[in-house]
Write a protein that holds these residues in place. Structure first.
Motif, PDB file in Angstrom:
ATOM      1  N   LEU A   1       0.810  -1.214   0.000  1.00 39.73           N
ATOM      2  CA  LEU A   1       0.000   0.000   0.000  1.00 39.73           C
ATOM      3  C   LEU A   1       0.844   1.265   0.000  1.00 39.73           C
ATOM      4  CD1 LEU A   1      -2.591  -1.167   2.677  1.00 39.73           C
ATOM      5  CD2 LEU A   1      -2.986  -0.969   0.209  1.00 39.73           C
ATOM      6  N   ARG A   2       0.265   2.303  -0.581  1.00 39.54           N
ATOM      7  CA  ARG A   2       0.919   3.611  -0.638  1.00 39.54           C
ATOM      8  C   ARG A   2       0.742   4.330   0.699  1.00 39.54           C
ATOM      9  NH1 ARG A   2       4.110   4.020  -5.319  1.00 39.54           N
ATOM     10  NH2 ARG A   2       3.039   2.928  -7.002  1.00 39.54           N
ATOM     11  N   PRO A   3       1.488   5.427   0.936  1.00 38.14           N
ATOM     12  CA  PRO A   3       1.432   6.104   2.240  1.00 38.14           C
ATOM     13  C   PRO A   3       0.014   6.491   2.663  1.00 38.14           C
ATOM     14  CG  PRO A   3       3.259   6.965   0.952  1.00 38.14           C
ATOM     15  CD  PRO A   3       2.531   6.012   0.059  1.00 38.14           C
ATOM     16  N   ALA A   4      -0.791   6.987   1.751  1.00 36.64           N
ATOM     17  CA  ALA A   4      -2.143   7.438   2.126  1.00 36.64           C
ATOM     18  C   ALA A   4      -2.942   6.293   2.725  1.00 36.64           C
ATOM     19  CB  ALA A   4      -2.863   8.018   0.916  1.00 36.64           C
ATOM     20  N   ASP A   5      -2.829   5.117   2.140  1.00 43.20           N
ATOM     21  CA  ASP A   5      -3.545   3.959   2.680  1.00 43.20           C
ATOM     22  C   ASP A   5      -2.971   3.526   4.009  1.00 43.20           C
ATOM     23  OD1 ASP A   5      -4.274   2.436  -0.543  1.00 43.20           O
ATOM     24  OD2 ASP A   5      -5.570   3.593   0.821  1.00 43.20           O
ATOM     25  N   LEU A   6      -1.654   3.536   4.121  1.00 41.48           N
ATOM     26  CA  LEU A   6      -1.049   3.149   5.395  1.00 41.48           C
ATOM     27  C   LEU A   6      -1.526   4.077   6.508  1.00 41.48           C
ATOM     28  CD1 LEU A   6       2.677   2.300   4.455  1.00 41.48           C
ATOM     29  CD2 LEU A   6       0.776   0.723   4.850  1.00 41.48           C
ATOM     30  N   ALA A   7      -1.619   5.347   6.170  1.00 44.26           N
ATOM     31  CA  ALA A   7      -2.044   6.319   7.185  1.00 44.26           C
ATOM     32  C   ALA A   7      -3.475   6.058   7.640  1.00 44.26           C
ATOM     33  CB  ALA A   7      -1.919   7.737   6.631  1.00 44.26           C
ATOM     34  N   SER A   8      -4.266   5.404   6.779  1.00 46.55           N
ATOM     35  CA  SER A   8      -5.665   5.122   7.127  1.00 46.55           C
ATOM     36  C   SER A   8      -5.856   3.845   7.911  1.00 46.55           C
ATOM     37  CB  SER A   8      -6.522   4.992   5.857  1.00 46.55           C
ATOM     38  OG  SER A   8      -6.212   5.984   4.943  1.00 46.55           O
ATOM     39  N   LEU A   9      -4.756   3.156   8.210  1.00 50.30           N
ATOM     40  CA  LEU A   9      -4.895   1.931   8.996  1.00 50.30           C
ATOM     41  C   LEU A   9      -5.458   2.275  10.372  1.00 50.30           C
ATOM     42  CD1 LEU A   9      -1.486   0.217   8.111  1.00 50.30           C
ATOM     43  CD2 LEU A   9      -3.751  -0.747   7.613  1.00 50.30           C
ATOM     44  N   PRO A  10      -6.257   1.368  10.927  1.00 48.53           N
ATOM     45  CA  PRO A  10      -6.772   1.641  12.270  1.00 48.53           C
ATOM     46  C   PRO A  10      -5.636   1.620  13.287  1.00 48.53           C
ATOM     47  CG  PRO A  10      -7.273  -0.609  11.603  1.00 48.53           C
ATOM     48  CD  PRO A  10      -6.681   0.061  10.397  1.00 48.53           C
ATOM     49  N   ALA A  11      -5.860   2.264  14.411  1.00 44.13           N
ATOM     50  CA  ALA A  11      -4.804   2.350  15.420  1.00 44.13           C
ATOM     51  C   ALA A  11      -4.401   0.970  15.922  1.00 44.13           C
ATOM     52  CB  ALA A  11      -5.254   3.229  16.579  1.00 44.13           C
ATOM     53  N   ALA A  12      -5.384   0.103  16.069  1.00 44.28           N
ATOM     54  CA  ALA A  12      -5.098  -1.215  16.653  1.00 44.28           C
ATOM     55  C   ALA A  12      -4.637  -2.214  15.596  1.00 44.28           C
ATOM     56  CB  ALA A  12      -6.356  -1.746  17.354  1.00 44.28           C
ATOM     57  N   VAL A  13      -3.581  -2.914  15.928  1.00 41.85           N
ATOM     58  CA  VAL A  13      -3.065  -3.944  15.040  1.00 41.85           C
ATOM     59  C   VAL A  13      -3.851  -5.233  15.258  1.00 41.85           C
ATOM     60  CG1 VAL A  13      -1.027  -5.283  14.414  1.00 41.85           C
ATOM     61  CG2 VAL A  13      -0.766  -2.955  15.288  1.00 41.85           C
ATOM     62  N   PRO A  14      -4.222  -5.913  14.168  1.00 45.26           N
ATOM     63  CA  PRO A  14      -4.924  -7.201  14.364  1.00 45.26           C
ATOM     64  C   PRO A  14      -4.066  -8.139  15.211  1.00 45.26           C
ATOM     65  CG  PRO A  14      -4.986  -6.535  12.064  1.00 45.26           C
ATOM     66  CD  PRO A  14      -4.111  -5.556  12.757  1.00 45.26           C
ATOM     67  N   LYS A  15      -4.643  -8.643  16.286  1.00 44.11           N
ATOM     68  CA  LYS A  15      -3.863  -9.420  17.237  1.00 44.11           C
ATOM     69  C   LYS A  15      -3.341 -10.703  16.643  1.00 44.11           C
ATOM     70  CE  LYS A  15      -5.263  -8.500  21.930  1.00 44.11           C
ATOM     71  NZ  LYS A  15      -6.568  -8.599  22.501  1.00 44.11           N
ATOM     72  N   GLY A  16      -2.114 -11.018  17.006  1.00 38.59           N
ATOM     73  CA  GLY A  16      -1.579 -12.321  16.650  1.00 38.59           C
ATOM     74  C   GLY A  16      -1.197 -12.470  15.186  1.00 38.59           C
ATOM     75  N   SER A  17      -1.182 -11.387  14.450  1.00 34.39           N
ATOM     76  CA  SER A  17      -0.848 -11.505  13.029  1.00 34.39           C
ATOM     77  C   SER A  17       0.595 -11.068  12.810  1.00 34.39           C
ATOM     78  CB  SER A  17      -1.778 -10.638  12.192  1.00 34.39           C
ATOM     79  OG  SER A  17      -1.662  -9.288  12.584  1.00 34.39           O
ATOM     80  N   THR A  18       1.168 -11.573  11.744  1.00 35.13           N
ATOM     81  CA  THR A  18       2.515 -11.163  11.347  1.00 35.13           C
ATOM     82  C   THR A  18       2.367 -10.223  10.165  1.00 35.13           C
ATOM     83  OG1 THR A  18       3.214 -13.408  11.913  1.00 35.13           O
ATOM     84  CG2 THR A  18       4.820 -11.999  10.799  1.00 35.13           C
ATOM     85  N   VAL A  19       2.864  -9.017  10.333  1.00 31.87           N
ATOM     86  CA  VAL A  19       2.616  -7.982   9.332  1.00 31.87           C
ATOM     87  C   VAL A  19       3.892  -7.636   8.557  1.00 31.87           C
ATOM     88  CG1 VAL A  19       1.831  -5.616   8.941  1.00 31.87           C
ATOM     89  CG2 VAL A  19       0.810  -7.004  10.771  1.00 31.87           C
ATOM     90  N   PHE A  20       3.772  -7.679   7.236  1.00 31.08           N
ATOM     91  CA  PHE A  20       4.843  -7.212   6.361  1.00 31.08           C
ATOM     92  C   PHE A  20       4.333  -5.990   5.596  1.00 31.08           C
ATOM     93  CE2 PHE A  20       7.729 -10.771   6.787  1.00 31.08           C
ATOM     94  CZ  PHE A  20       6.893 -11.823   7.146  1.00 31.08           C
ATOM     95  N   VAL A  21       5.227  -5.045   5.397  1.00 31.05           N
ATOM     96  CA  VAL A  21       4.866  -3.830   4.657  1.00 31.05           C
ATOM     97  C   VAL A  21       5.885  -3.603   3.549  1.00 31.05           C
ATOM     98  CG1 VAL A  21       4.674  -1.308   4.818  1.00 31.05           C
ATOM     99  CG2 VAL A  21       3.736  -2.750   6.637  1.00 31.05           C
ATOM    100  N   SER A  22       5.411  -3.271   2.362  1.00 30.50           N
ATOM    101  CA  SER A  22       6.322  -2.943   1.267  1.00 30.50           C
ATOM    102  C   SER A  22       6.937  -1.577   1.515  1.00 30.50           C
ATOM    103  CB  SER A  22       5.572  -2.917  -0.067  1.00 30.50           C
ATOM    104  OG  SER A  22       6.267  -2.121  -1.010  1.00 30.50           O
ATOM    105  N   GLY A  23       8.246  -1.546   1.715  1.00 33.14           N
ATOM    106  CA  GLY A  23       8.922  -0.277   1.930  1.00 33.14           C
ATOM    107  C   GLY A  23       8.844   0.609   0.697  1.00 33.14           C
ATOM    108  N   LEU A  24       8.985  -0.003  -0.477  1.00 36.92           N
ATOM    109  CA  LEU A  24       8.971   0.772  -1.722  1.00 36.92           C
ATOM    110  C   LEU A  24       7.657   1.519  -1.901  1.00 36.92           C
ATOM    111  CD1 LEU A  24      10.591  -1.445  -4.483  1.00 36.92           C
ATOM    112  CD2 LEU A  24      11.226   0.875  -3.824  1.00 36.92           C
TER     113      LEU A  24
END
Lengths: 231, 561
Positions: free
Chosen positions: B404-427
């Protein structure tokens, strides 16, 4: 002249050649070699399409070395670095070299088109000439372009030369590759600066025989017999 | 024969620009028939050099059999390994490796004596070209290829195999050598080198402007020291050459749908002949540009694309890295370790953006793993509710990749889904400027296919200072640094080429010279070789060190997947 003008001129000339008859055309044949003298059809001498030899095996017709090998003996200390073997396992370089077997060591990279194919082909010939003795020797090829030469690429390269289980290729981090190259005094800064070198050691703890230049399989084989016999 | 061949080529070129362009085979057939009719009268033997080209480039004989060459000491070499291109290169200008020099074998070298070579201003001078040798004739050249002897009877290098070719194939090969790297070069005049840069409409507009600013200023700098005509120089080796030429930039902005871009590019090139394509910027659809460069045999050097075309046997296009495809490989390699228990991999991306391609590449890596891959494709311009639902679908134990692009990342909810492993595309996300909310920053594994900010700091001093001195606003530091880098690499390579302006040779020299460079902006290392088209091959995975700011913590070292 632009391309399109040239093309129309060409077309016009050809058309007029056709209209004027053969006489004009013959003038252009002057610089052609007389076809008759080249009628020795090379068909018979053309390399016949044998089953494509993927494994690049070849006979060694003579034991002449190509253009002067420089031989020397040296003590090299392989550094305690980790390399990644072509089967994907992380291994220690000293351990790989010291399992008791004589070692033939070379440095290659898979996209090299000039020097490495000759080296690897020589090793393939050596492997073939060793015959039943093949498993008694450890052939080690270390990549000098480790970022490109992943284990998968090394396996592909090894397969091309028909490498048996006694012939393994290694990669790793750039730092590890450079350390290995430096330890054996083959590091020349950039992969394009590399030169053909084959190193041979009869047994752990013995000095290394260093051959700079394109050594033949026959020479390696006789070195093997000499060194192993005297150890 | 040569004249006839050139006529055929001219005819074919003429046809190329006509309606026969779309039917190249028909055009070739007509010309061959026409010439064949004339040859039947025995005036001259028009030889198709296609067979010769195939021998040269692929090591395949006209019979489809493999070309085999015999070396001394009995070694045989065949097929692609035996093909002339592997040693003498596509340009035919040869190469050097270690202490071995492979000489040029283009007609203009072979058929003239050394003395003539040196005086010949139209001959591309190369380091390997100085062998003392009499000029070849067709006969003696055929003998050299078959028997390995020069006109004076001395033997060729032991590296050069002997090839037993039949007369027809030999004639075709020699004809090919005569045509290889001959004639004038597009985009090169006495005083000027013409380059183009290509901009696709789906490129990021901000990055586009930043890139163009850098290119404008770089080209202006290049030309700033040139006053008047540059005289021919004579080197200590008595080579005549002219080093300094003005650089002129042509900006080719494409419009409309991708299906029309290749045609637009062919038209632009016909109207504005250029020597090479440098830098440039694209989005999701770089394939038409890549195809154009391949068709026109024109170098396409290091465009700003995060989704390149992966085809390393395509000679002309060189890329910095595989971009988001590299990120997919980096994640795929770590997935088993980091998300060991995960049975499900969720990938969230925007339709029509390059995250979609990355997600598809990622899915392909998981086909044999038994991991259930769920592709969540958000509509371009979709609603925040759709986005929120997508995030809510992430369950405990899932692995998730956010393409996801920065605008979408910024729209993520404050809480991280519990117990998940999260990867983010740096590019896609903006690297250390990714707008991840605080809670996500401490757990997200961000792929980072560049050198880390701290590690590259001293190398970045130079380009950043240059931007400052030239009043270039830094709107996209990475794209602008990469653009500057592409220009620098081009300049350096051309400098070493003296005035041997041959397109293929430019690519070959970049292949050789690239790994000598130490200062490569965002990249710890750039390296190429024949058959390699991606100069940077690895990356890091990082985490944010703090809830705010740009400080990163590396999770492990530089990895080449």
């Amino acid at each position: 002249m632009t391309a399109s003008v040239k093309s129309w001129v060409g077309a016009f000339v050809l058309t007029s050649m056709g209209l004027l008859g053969p006489a004009v055309g013959c003038a252009f044949a002057d610089d052609m070699p007389d076809q008759k003298t080249h009628m020795h059809h090379m068909m018979g001498e053309t390399m016949s399409p044998e089953a494509p030899d993927e494994h690049a095996h070849a006979h060694v017709h003579s034991h002449e070395s190509m253009a002067g090998i420089k031989r020397s003996t040296a003590i090299y200390t392989p550094p305690s670095i980790t390399l990644i073997r072509d089967d994907g396992r992380s291994v220690s370089l000293p351990a790989e070299l010291d399992d008791g077997r004589p070692v033939v060591l070379t440095f290659i990279y898979t996209t090299c088109t000039t020097i490495c194919p000759m080296i690897s082909q020589t090793l393939a010939q050596l492997q073939s000439e060793l015959g039943g003795d093949r498993d008694k020797v450890h052939i080690v090829s270390i990549s000098i372009d480790p970022e490109e030469d992943t284990p998968a690429r090394l396996r592909q390269y090894a397969k091309k030369f028909g490498a048996g289980p006694e012939w393994q290729h290694y990669t790793g981090t750039v730092a590890a590759s450079v350390a290995a190259q430096r330890a054996f005094d083959v590091y020349r800064g950039d992969k394009m600066n590399h030169n053909p070198v084959t190193l041979f050691r009869a047994a752990p703890g013995k000095p290394w025989l260093r051959m700079d230049g394109f050594v033949t399989a026959g020479e390696l084989l006789s070195e093997y017999h000499d060194l192993v016999a005297s150890n | 024969m040569t004249w006839l061949h050139r006529t055929k080529c001219s005819l074919l070129r003429g046809l190329h620009f006509s309606r026969f362009r779309r039917f190249p085979l028909a055009g070739e057939l007509i010309v061959t028939i026409v010439l064949g009719v004339f040859s039947a009268h025995g005036w001259a033997q028009p030889v198709s050099t296609t067979a010769g080209e195939r021998v040269y480039r692929e090591g395949i004989l006209p019979s489809e059999a493999t070309l085999w060459g015999q070396r001394q000491a009995g070694a045989r070499i065949g097929g692609a390994d035996a093909a002339c291109v592997s040693y003498h290169r596509r340009s035919g200008l040869g190469s050097a490796e270690g202490s071995f020099t492979i000489p040029p074998i283009i007609g203009t070298y072979l058929f003239r004596t050394r003395a003539q070579n040196v005086q010949d201003l139209d001959l591309p001078h190369v380091p390997a070209g100085g062998a003392h040798r009499d000029a070849y004739t067709d006969e003696t050249l055929a003998r050299a290829i078959r028997d390995g002897v020069r006109p004076d009877g001395t033997e060729l290098s032991y590296l050069m195999p002997r090839f037993k070719l039949d007369d027809e194939t030999m004639a075709s090969l020699i004809g090919y050598l005569k045509s290889l790297t001959s004639g004038s070069v597009a985009g090169v005049t006495e005083q000027t080198l013409h380059f183009a840069t290509i901009v696709t409409p789906d490129a990021d507009p901000v990055a586009r402007q930043g890139m163009l600013d850098v290119l404008d200023r770089y080209f202006a700098d290049k030309n700033a020291f040139i006053r008047g005509e540059s005289p021919k120089l004579v080197s200590s080796r008595e080579l005549m050459y002219r080093v300094t030429r003005r650089w002129q930039l042509h900006v080719w902005e494409l419009t409309g749908p991708p299906a029309t871009w290749q045609r637009q590019l062919h038209e632009r090139l016909a109207a504005e002949p250029v020597f090479a394509i440098v830098s440039g910027i694209g989005g999701k659809n770089w394939a038409p540009v890549h195809a154009f460069c391949k068709e026109e045999s024109i170098p396409c050097l290091m465009p700003n694309v995060d989704l390149p075309v992966v085809a390393e046997t395509d000679f002309y296009s060189i890329y910095f890295s595989k971009g988001v495809l590299l990120e997919a490989q980096l994640i795929a390699q770590q997935l088993p370790a980091r998300a060991a228990g995960s049975r499900r991999l969720i990938q969230i991306f925007r339709e029509g953006d390059i995250g979609e391609d990355a997600a598809n590449a990622m899915r392909a890596t998981q086909s044999a793993t038994g991991v259930d891959v769920v592709q969540v494709a958000l509509k371009a311009g979709g609603t925040p509710r759709e986005f929120a639902n997508a995030v809510r679908s992430i369950g405990s134990g899932d692995a998730v990749i956010l393409w996801l692009r920065p605008a979408d990342l910024a729209s993520l909810p404050a809480a991280v889904p519990k117990g998940s492993t999260v990867f983010v595309s740096g590019l896609l996300g903006g690297l250390e400027n990714a707008l991840l909310p605080a809670n996500w920053r401490s757990i997200a594994h961000v792929t980072y296919p560049f050198d880390l900010p701290d590690l590259r700091k001293s190398r970045m001093n130079f380009p950043l200072s240059w931007f400052k001195m030239r009043n270039i606003t830094v709107v996209d530091e990475r794209v602008q640094t990469d653009t500057y880098l592409a220009c620098s690499i081009l300049a350096e390579t051309l400098g070493h080429m003296l005035d041997s302006f041959v397109r293929d040779y430019l690519v070959e020299r970049e292949e050789v010279m690239l790994s000598y460079r130490l200062l490569n902006g965002y990249y710890p290392r750039l390296s190429l070789a024949p058959g390699q088209r991606f100069a940077s091959k690895g990356g890091y995975t990082v985490r944010f060190a703090e809830p705010q700011g740009t400080r990163l913590v590396a999770e492990g070292g530089w990895v080449v997947p």
